[in-house]
Design a protein around this motif. Structure first.
Motif, PDB file in Angstrom:
ATOM      1  N   SER A  81       1.095  -1.273   0.049  1.00  0.00           N
ATOM      2  CA  SER A  81      -0.090   0.049   0.133  1.00  0.00           C
ATOM      3  C   SER A  81       1.006   1.301  -0.085  1.00  0.00           C
ATOM      4  CB  SER A  81      -0.752   0.110   1.247  1.00  0.00           C
ATOM      5  OG  SER A  81      -2.104  -0.794   1.013  1.00  0.00           O
ATOM      6  N   LEU A 210      -3.325  -1.816  13.811  1.00  0.00           N
ATOM      7  CA  LEU A 210      -4.068  -0.758  14.538  1.00  0.00           C
ATOM      8  C   LEU A 210      -4.280   0.478  13.410  1.00  0.00           C
ATOM      9  CD1 LEU A 210      -2.804  -0.583  18.229  1.00  0.00           C
ATOM     10  CD2 LEU A 210      -5.034  -1.067  17.391  1.00  0.00           C
ATOM     11  N   ILE A 211      -3.344   0.723  12.624  1.00  0.00           N
ATOM     12  CA  ILE A 211      -3.306   1.972  11.745  1.00  0.00           C
ATOM     13  C   ILE A 211      -3.552   1.603  10.428  1.00  0.00           C
ATOM     14  CG2 ILE A 211      -1.356   3.341  12.829  1.00  0.00           C
ATOM     15  CD1 ILE A 211       0.438   2.362  10.708  1.00  0.00           C
ATOM     16  N   ARG A 212      -4.262   0.241  10.117  1.00  0.00           N
ATOM     17  CA  ARG A 212      -4.442  -0.310   9.057  1.00  0.00           C
ATOM     18  C   ARG A 212      -5.581   0.615   8.070  1.00  0.00           C
ATOM     19  NH1 ARG A 212      -7.796  -2.190  12.886  1.00  0.00           N
ATOM     20  NH2 ARG A 212      -9.878  -2.949  12.474  1.00  0.00           N
ATOM     21  N   TYR A 213      -6.424   1.362   8.830  1.00  0.00           N
ATOM     22  CA  TYR A 213      -7.389   2.129   7.825  1.00  0.00           C
ATOM     23  C   TYR A 213      -6.550   3.131   7.037  1.00  0.00           C
ATOM     24  CZ  TYR A 213     -11.162   4.596   6.144  1.00  0.00           C
ATOM     25  OH  TYR A 213     -12.030   5.054   5.322  1.00  0.00           O
ATOM     26  N   ARG A 214      -5.414   3.937   7.847  1.00  0.00           N
ATOM     27  CA  ARG A 214      -4.950   4.962   7.198  1.00  0.00           C
ATOM     28  C   ARG A 214      -3.944   4.452   5.869  1.00  0.00           C
ATOM     29  NH1 ARG A 214      -4.335  10.101  10.162  1.00  0.00           N
ATOM     30  NH2 ARG A 214      -6.651   9.939  10.738  1.00  0.00           N
ATOM     31  N   ASN A 216      -5.089   2.993   3.285  1.00  0.00           N
ATOM     32  CA  ASN A 216      -6.025   3.128   2.245  1.00  0.00           C
ATOM     33  C   ASN A 216      -5.701   4.359   1.568  1.00  0.00           C
ATOM     34  OD1 ASN A 216      -7.215   0.899   2.269  1.00  0.00           O
ATOM     35  ND2 ASN A 216      -9.310   1.810   3.256  1.00  0.00           N
ATOM     36  N   VAL A 217      -5.237   5.639   2.179  1.00  0.00           N
ATOM     37  CA  VAL A 217      -4.761   6.780   1.709  1.00  0.00           C
ATOM     38  C   VAL A 217      -3.476   6.780   1.130  1.00  0.00           C
ATOM     39  CG1 VAL A 217      -4.670   9.150   2.247  1.00  0.00           C
ATOM     40  CG2 VAL A 217      -6.757   8.041   3.156  1.00  0.00           C
ATOM     41  N   SER A 219      -1.735   4.720  -0.571  1.00  0.00           N
ATOM     42  CA  SER A 219      -1.443   4.521  -2.096  1.00  0.00           C
ATOM     43  C   SER A 219      -1.439   5.554  -3.090  1.00  0.00           C
ATOM     44  CB  SER A 219      -1.795   3.140  -2.621  1.00  0.00           C
ATOM     45  OG  SER A 219      -2.987   2.976  -1.873  1.00  0.00           O
ATOM     46  N   VAL A 230      -3.712  13.070   6.201  1.00  0.00           N
ATOM     47  CA  VAL A 230      -2.908  12.185   6.868  1.00  0.00           C
ATOM     48  C   VAL A 230      -1.387  12.896   7.088  1.00  0.00           C
ATOM     49  CG1 VAL A 230      -1.261  10.157   6.157  1.00  0.00           C
ATOM     50  CG2 VAL A 230      -3.644  10.189   5.817  1.00  0.00           C
ATOM     51  N   ILE A 235       3.167   8.608   9.428  1.00  0.00           N
ATOM     52  CA  ILE A 235       2.542   7.377   9.309  1.00  0.00           C
ATOM     53  C   ILE A 235       3.679   6.494   8.457  1.00  0.00           C
ATOM     54  CG2 ILE A 235       1.524   7.784   7.146  1.00  0.00           C
ATOM     55  CD1 ILE A 235      -0.621   6.258   9.547  1.00  0.00           C
ATOM     56  N   ASN A 274     -10.151  -4.540  -1.542  1.00  0.00           N
ATOM     57  CA  ASN A 274      -8.929  -3.834  -1.224  1.00  0.00           C
ATOM     58  C   ASN A 274      -8.663  -3.002  -0.224  1.00  0.00           C
ATOM     59  OD1 ASN A 274      -7.566  -4.859  -3.586  1.00  0.00           O
ATOM     60  ND2 ASN A 274      -8.235  -3.362  -5.133  1.00  0.00           N
ATOM     61  N   ASP A 275      -9.637  -3.031   0.588  1.00  0.00           N
ATOM     62  CA  ASP A 275      -9.910  -2.157   1.647  1.00  0.00           C
ATOM     63  C   ASP A 275      -9.118  -2.714   2.685  1.00  0.00           C
ATOM     64  OD1 ASP A 275     -10.404  -0.691   3.890  1.00  0.00           O
ATOM     65  OD2 ASP A 275     -12.576  -0.839   3.939  1.00  0.00           O
ATOM     66  N   SER A 277      -8.645  -2.069   5.967  1.00  0.00           N
ATOM     67  CA  SER A 277      -9.170  -2.356   6.859  1.00  0.00           C
ATOM     68  C   SER A 277      -9.707  -3.836   7.106  1.00  0.00           C
ATOM     69  CB  SER A 277     -10.370  -1.468   7.771  1.00  0.00           C
ATOM     70  OG  SER A 277     -11.387  -1.356   6.728  1.00  0.00           O
ATOM     71  N   ARG A 278      -9.867  -4.537   6.103  1.00  0.00           N
ATOM     72  CA  ARG A 278     -10.005  -6.011   5.944  1.00  0.00           C
ATOM     73  C   ARG A 278      -8.673  -6.589   5.571  1.00  0.00           C
ATOM     74  NH1 ARG A 278     -14.880  -4.043   3.217  1.00  0.00           N
ATOM     75  NH2 ARG A 278     -13.822  -4.893   1.186  1.00  0.00           N
TER      76      ARG A 278
ATOM     77  N   PHE B  89      -4.812  -0.002  -6.046  1.00  0.00           N
ATOM     78  CA  PHE B  89      -5.463  -0.922  -5.513  1.00  0.00           C
ATOM     79  C   PHE B  89      -6.866  -0.429  -5.296  1.00  0.00           C
ATOM     80  CE2 PHE B  89      -1.422  -1.619  -3.451  1.00  0.00           C
ATOM     81  CZ  PHE B  89      -0.944  -2.839  -4.127  1.00  0.00           C
ATOM     82  N   LEU B  91     -10.568   1.015  -4.645  1.00  0.00           N
ATOM     83  CA  LEU B  91     -11.734   0.515  -3.632  1.00  0.00           C
ATOM     84  C   LEU B  91     -12.917   0.652  -4.186  1.00  0.00           C
ATOM     85  CD1 LEU B  91     -10.133   2.776  -0.845  1.00  0.00           C
ATOM     86  CD2 LEU B  91      -9.705   0.496  -1.182  1.00  0.00           C
ATOM     87  N   MET B 107      -5.254   8.452  14.674  1.00  0.00           N
ATOM     88  CA  MET B 107      -4.545   7.515  14.067  1.00  0.00           C
ATOM     89  C   MET B 107      -5.042   6.107  13.905  1.00  0.00           C
ATOM     90  SD  MET B 107      -0.733   7.725  13.469  1.00  0.00           S
ATOM     91  CE  MET B 107       0.328   6.688  13.068  1.00  0.00           C
TER      92      MET B 107
END
Lengths: 331, 259
Positions: A81, A210-214, A216-217, A219, A230, A235, A274-275, A277-278, B89, B91, B107
């Motif tokens: 990512s 823990l920081i998985r959601y960030r 996504n942004v 890439s 961000v 990060i 591709n999210d 958070s999953r 990737f 979404l 965060m």
């Protein structure tokens, strides 16, 4: 039955993981019956040698292979990512070549198992520190390409150092040890390495989780990710340091384990989209299962242990090809 | 929110892009930036957003210097829509719009129910609710542009900054984007700033225009004041004719400048 595909995949994989882990505890050169296993796990008194094999040898090894699979896969997904590159792996910035050099040097100097592991860990972290110094990755306005290129330079520098150590090593006794070590194996895992290495792997993996959601942004282009709020230097630093902790300690304990960090995130994306958070949780469970299966095969299919990296490639490649065919390459 | 540029200077190598330029983007206005290729339209947006360091001058948001505003607070009041590009990737549409909430999350946080509701609203406004579960990889250029606008809206900005939002779109999609921007400006009171290659759009869909005249100079003011035949011929080095009718303007380049 399940809310969605994600919970189905996660539940299914975790059930298989638990069942396989119990199975893996039983089999091996000294096989343990299922009754003895249950007796040992519930605190009742099984035969003494069952206790020794189970808790001193097999359980540490299984825990480390699960942790290593989880950590390498999470780090691989994070790097893919962050570098916006499907070919990125946890080794991209040179951590595992650094750790390999540390290990090779320690073997050359005749240090024991713990010395080898410590030297590998420190050299792996040194490699990543050098990447920070060369690229300025923790500063503002550094392009991710600079970070990758710095990583590649440091990586090949340490790879050359590994070759140099192999070149000067005694070809009769020291060189084969180095070569075998570099192919990866969980066979030298004991309680001591478990206590030193596994916590670092867990810390790195938990932070990445823990920081998985960030992620996504990350890439997206530099400006895009900053505009979405961000803190890019922060990060990136967190991801690189966490992944380095994982990769350096895995390499220190088990040698170079290839393919897992590249392959598993792609399998996770094919399964859950591709999210991140999953993707990160799914990579963690799939990676754990994959490496546990590989290591169980490595220690059971032949009389002598088979290096892990040989099996990860030989099993990983066909699995990946089958998945590509099935999904039509639609990642 | 007003944006004010005071005495901006910027050189790119030897080339003067901005030479002591000052202008004001009024609160709740739609402002367009026009100029030939390479004049510095995108650079100007990047300077106003703090992505590019200027050689001199300052940028003020509601009178406050850009660099004195904490980064988090700044980006929570600005929605930035870069030129549409596919992600490595991809979404789904909903996941993409949700990333617009990132700046409002800590965060370690994932979007919660409130964030989903805000995204629902943003998608509805942009008219893309029906695309919610589609992968962005399967969208047309126009649809992707609307998704990126919805993503910016999900951050609840007060200013929307867009880099050539209608470039590469067909007539229908161009009008869709332009009408959406107008609607956001009139109904939600958003200040909107965008680059464009179309003087027609600047004349009919914006209140305020900044035109690059070359050698680091600009003219700014209402579209009608700025986009005169003389100014455009000077800026673009072509002779132009302006036609009007149906409450619209059409600017047509009729020949290359002989000068």
């Amino acid at each position: 039955m399940f809310k969605n595909r994600y919970s189905a995949v996660m539940t299914g994989t975790m059930i298989v993981l638990v069942i396989f882990a119990l199975y893996a505890l039983c089999i091996g050169q000294y096989s343990i019956s299922f009754e003895d296993l249950i007796r040992a796990l519930t605190g009742k008194q099984p035969p003494a040698n069952v206790i020794t094999v189970l808790f001193k040898i097999r359980l540490p090894r299984i825990l480390v292979s699960i942790g290593a699979g989880a950590g390498l896969s999470a780090a691989g997904a994070a790097f893919q990512s962050m570098f916006a590159n499907p070919l990125a792996t946890p080794d991209t910035l040179g951590t595992s070549n650094g750790a390999s050099f540390g290990a090779a040097l320690a073997i050359l100097l005749g240090l024991g198992t713990f010395g080898i592991q410590l030297s590998a860990l420190l050299a792996g972290l040194l490699a990543i520190a050098l990447v920070f110094v060369v690229s300025g990755a923790s500063k503002k306005n550094v392009s991710i390409l600079t970070v990758v290129l710095s990583g590649m330079v440091i990586s090949s520098l340490f790879s050359a150092l590994v070759s140099f150590v192999k070149f000067v090593a005694d070809p009769n006794d020291v060189l084969p040890v180095i070569t075998y070590w570099l192919m990866g194996s969980f066979s030298s895992i004991n309680l001591k390495s478990l206590y030193t290495g596994l916590p670092l792997i867990l810390i790195g993996t938990v932070i990445l989780y823990l920081i998985r959601y960030r992620m996504n942004v990350l890439s997206l282009s530099k400006e895009e990710s900053i505009s979405l709020g961000v803190n890019l230097p922060l990060i990136r630093t967190v991801i690189i340091v966490s992944s380095a902790l994982v990769t350096a300690s895995v390499t220190a304990m088990c040698g170079v384990i290839s393919w897992v960090g590249l392959l598993i995130p792609h399998i996770a994306r094919m399964l859950v989209g591709n999210d991140n958070s999953r993707v990160i949780p799914c990579s963690i469970v799939c990676g754990s299962l994959f490496l546990l299966v590989i290591d169980t095969l490595a220690r059971t299919i032949a009389i002598s242990e088979i290096p892990v990296s040989i099996l990860t490639s030989m099993i990983g490649a066909p699995v990946f090809i089958a998945l590509l065919k099935k999904t039509g390459g639609d990642l | 929110m007003t944006v004010e540029a005071v005495d901006l200077s910027f050189t790119y190598g030897e080339r003067m892009i901005l030479n002591h330029v000052s202008f004001m983007i009024p609160d709740r206005s739609i402002t367009t930036v026009l100029g030939p290729n390479g004049a510095g339209k995108t650079t100007l947006l990047k300077i106003l957003l703090g992505f590019e360091k200027m050689d001199g001058g300052e940028v003020l948001y509601d009178g406050k210097n850009l660099h004195s505003i904490p980064s988090k607070q700044f980006w929570n009041s600005i929605g930035y829509v870069p030129q549409a590009r596919q992600s490595i990737f991809p979404l789904t549409v909903e996941e993409t719009v949700l990333t617009g909430r990132t700046g409002h999350l800590s965060m370690f946080e994932k979007p919660g129910r409130k964030d989903y509701a805000i995204c629902e609203e943003a998608m509805h406004k942009a008219g893309i609710s029906h695309l919610k579960n589609r992968s962005c990889a399967t969208l047309s250029g126009g649809e992707l542009q609307l998704v990126h606008i919805a993503r910016a809206l999900a951050g609840k900005p007060r200013i929307l900054v867009l880099d050539e939002p209608e470039t590469g779109l067909d007539f229908e999609n161009q009008l869709m984007v332009l009408h959406l921007l107008q609607q956001l400006n009139q109904e939600d009171g958003l200040t909107i700033l965008y680059n464009t290659h179309y003087p027609d759009h600047a004349l009919d869909f914006s209140d305020h225009t900044i035109l690059f005249m070359g050698e680091g100079k600009i003219v700014h003011g209402s579209g009608k004041q700025v986009l005169t035949k003389e100014n455009m011929e000077h800026a673009f080095h072509v002779s132009v004719e302006i036609f009007t009718g149906f409450n619209r303007h059409a600017v047509i380049p009729v020949g290359k400048d002989q000068k």
